[in-house]
Scaffold this motif. Sequence first.
Motif, mmCIF file in Angstrom:
data_model
loop_
_atom_site.group_PDB
_atom_site.id
_atom_site.type_symbol
_atom_site.label_atom_id
_atom_site.label_comp_id
_atom_site.label_asym_id
_atom_site.label_seq_id
_atom_site.Cartn_x
_atom_site.Cartn_y
_atom_site.Cartn_z
ATOM 1 N N GLN A 181 -14.806 4.119 2.439
ATOM 2 C CA GLN A 181 -14.086 4.119 0.726
ATOM 3 C C GLN A 181 -14.005 5.522 0.359
ATOM 4 O OE1 GLN A 181 -16.021 1.547 -1.855
ATOM 5 N NE2 GLN A 181 -14.841 -0.221 -1.274
ATOM 6 N N SER A 182 -13.054 5.621 -0.499
ATOM 7 C CA SER A 182 -12.939 7.170 -0.933
ATOM 8 C C SER A 182 -13.931 7.451 -1.825
ATOM 9 C CB SER A 182 -11.552 7.296 -1.689
ATOM 10 O OG SER A 182 -11.541 6.462 -2.488
ATOM 11 N N GLN A 193 -4.684 8.652 3.239
ATOM 12 C CA GLN A 193 -6.152 8.678 3.008
ATOM 13 C C GLN A 193 -6.676 7.964 4.304
ATOM 14 O OE1 GLN A 193 -8.216 10.001 0.932
ATOM 15 N NE2 GLN A 193 -6.746 11.208 -0.224
ATOM 16 N N GLY A 194 -6.316 6.574 4.724
ATOM 17 C CA GLY A 194 -6.751 5.980 5.752
ATOM 18 C C GLY A 194 -6.778 6.569 7.086
ATOM 19 N N SER A 202 -15.169 8.157 -5.286
ATOM 20 C CA SER A 202 -14.807 8.442 -6.767
ATOM 21 C C SER A 202 -15.874 8.375 -7.640
ATOM 22 C CB SER A 202 -13.896 7.511 -7.045
ATOM 23 O OG SER A 202 -14.399 6.084 -7.213
ATOM 24 N N VAL A 216 0.774 -1.321 0.112
ATOM 25 C CA VAL A 216 -0.047 -0.136 -0.042
ATOM 26 C C VAL A 216 0.760 1.198 -0.001
ATOM 27 C CG1 VAL A 216 -1.824 1.247 1.364
ATOM 28 C CG2 VAL A 216 -1.892 -1.191 1.236
ATOM 29 N N HIS A 226 0.063 7.447 -0.208
ATOM 30 C CA HIS A 226 -1.107 8.025 -0.532
ATOM 31 C C HIS A 226 -2.164 7.378 0.348
ATOM 32 C CE1 HIS A 226 -3.793 10.784 -2.439
ATOM 33 N NE2 HIS A 226 -4.513 9.601 -3.082
ATOM 34 N N GLU A 227 -2.386 5.945 -0.159
ATOM 35 C CA GLU A 227 -3.463 5.396 0.658
ATOM 36 C C GLU A 227 -3.354 5.238 2.139
ATOM 37 O OE1 GLU A 227 -1.547 4.183 -2.011
ATOM 38 O OE2 GLU A 227 -3.108 4.263 -3.661
ATOM 39 N N ARG A 228 -2.093 5.097 2.492
ATOM 40 C CA ARG A 228 -2.060 5.072 4.046
ATOM 41 C C ARG A 228 -2.450 6.515 4.675
ATOM 42 N NH1 ARG A 228 3.764 3.172 4.937
ATOM 43 N NH2 ARG A 228 3.985 3.553 2.739
#
Length: 168
Positions: A147-148, A13-14, A150, A6, A9-11
């Motif tokens: 969830q993001s 975001q979380g 989109s 991961v 960026h994803e971390r």
Amino acid sequence: MAKKDVGIHERLQGIGREFVDVCHYVILFLISVVVVWTAGKEFIYIVQKGSADLKDILMLFIYLELLAMIGIYFKTHRLPVQFLIFIAITALSRHLVVDVQAVSDYFHLWLLATISFAIMVLSASIVILTWTAKMFGRPEDYLDDHQSISPEHHLPSYSVKSVKRGDD
């Protein structure tokens, strides 16, 4: 995929989503404490006075609706606009019953008509919001927890396996 795959960026975001969730819970808990405290003070005032007027009862209903709205958020993670409109209708009704009597006679009719019209508009908005939610759903119905958002998430998803090709 493994957890180490991961990206940063994803971390982030979380972490951001978790931070916002914690802030929501803390602030809603504080609002709940304030509402219960204020409703308790109102109730003590009624007991000390020895009787409850209509304005006191309607004020307690406003506190109850605020707590119900907060409770719904804790259960569903959604803050429905309808409850805000219910609170506004109750507040306008309270104003109509209690405060309009103290206004002068000439202005009384216009204030009465304006508040009544506002209650009708808010009631119509509840009907429209309920109908559109039943017919078209709500935007949050398409989101999974955490969830993001989109644009492609709002579209129906089709897997490659579900599409039948003609040359098979």
